[in-house]
Design an enzyme around this catalytic site. Structure first.
Site, PDB file in Angstrom:
ATOM      1  N   GLU A  13       0.887  -1.168   0.000  1.00 54.91           N
ATOM      2  CA  GLU A  13       0.000   0.000   0.000  1.00 54.91           C
ATOM      3  C   GLU A  13       0.922   1.214   0.000  1.00 54.91           C
ATOM      4  O   GLU A  13       2.010   1.171   0.590  1.00 54.91           O
ATOM      5  CB  GLU A  13      -0.920   0.023   1.223  1.00 54.91           C
ATOM      6  N   HIS A 182      -7.811  -3.601   0.269  1.00 54.90           N
ATOM      7  CA  HIS A 182      -6.812  -2.523   0.274  1.00 54.90           C
ATOM      8  C   HIS A 182      -6.099  -2.378   1.601  1.00 54.90           C
ATOM      9  O   HIS A 182      -5.353  -1.421   1.800  1.00 54.90           O
ATOM     10  CB  HIS A 182      -7.393  -1.178  -0.183  1.00 54.90           C
TER      11      HIS A 182
HETATM   12 MG   LIG Z   1      -3.386  -3.582  -1.993  1.00 58.27          MG
END
Ligand SMILES: [Mg+2]
Length: 223
Positions: A13, A182
């Site tokens: 990320e 995410h």
């Molecule tokens: Mg990701």
């Protein structure tokens, strides 16, 4: 036959901002560095690496980024630098490979293809995010990051289906995303699950990108 018994799913990320121009996505800084080592035969996750990383070029996370990733400002404020994260990851990697007799591509003269492979979803993580950040911060990038499998490319060719996103890739195979999308570690775990499925279905796992094709073996054993 590809010979891979294990895979290491990685999913960074990185800093991001609302309505960001595409060009700027090359200037992202890693804020979460997860890796999931999975045994493709048993389907079992055997080891995990995980650390948050403190951004220094744009230290303030955007609200957009926090909403997307679930990563809070105080988490990255208390986190390690990207150099420390890379060092810790390579230490972890060396140890986990050694105890299992695993080798990555271009690590071993006797098995240059390796029996374990680094895997990401798309090429962004290693081809753009990590490369660009190492360039900007004048960090040496360990050569183990020079070869990887883009799971999306293999998936597309093997299943003859172009997944609009990672979630679609899972749902097409009746797999369900577990955890928070995410979040890097959740993304990496779900990628590991997908890889086990692809392995069982007989997908031809392979290195899809090699950034040092001129070398027979990586320098410094990959590190
Ligand atoms: Mg990701």
């Amino acid at each position: 036959m590809h010979g891979y018994t294990h895979a290491i799913a990685v999913d960074f990320e990185a800093t991001c901002f609302k309505d960001q121009p595409v060009q700027e996505l090359r200037d992202s800084e890693i804020i979460e560095f997860p890796a999931v080592l999975v045994n493709l035969k048993t389907g079992k996750v055997e080891a995990e690496f995980h650390t948050y990383v403190k951004p220094v070029e744009r230290p303030q996370l955007s609200e957009y980024c926090t909403n997307l990733t679930g990563i809070r400002q105080r988490t990255v404020d208390a986190a390690v630098t990207v150099q420390t994260a890379i060092n810790r990851f390579t230490d972890w990697l060396k140890m986990e490979l050694k105890v299992r007799n695993l080798v990555l591509p271009k690590m071993s003269e006797t098995n240059p293809k390796g029996n374990c492979i680094l895997v990401t979803w798309t090429n962004w993580d290693f081809n753009i995010c990590l490369v660009k950040e190492c360039e900007r911060k004048k960090m040496r990038k360990p050569s183990c990051f020079d070869q990887w499998m883009n799971a999306k490319a293999i998936y597309r060719n093997f299943y003859k289906f172009y997944p609009y996103n990672f979630d679609k890739a899972l749902s097409r195979l009746r797999l369900t995303f577990r955890g928070r999308a995410h979040s890097g570690i959740a993304d990496a775990r779900n990628l590991a699950t997908l890889l086990v499925r692809m392995y069982r279905d007989g997908a031809p796992l392979a290195v899809t990108t090699d950034l040092s094709p001129e070398l027979q073996l990586n320098e410094n054993g990959g590190f």
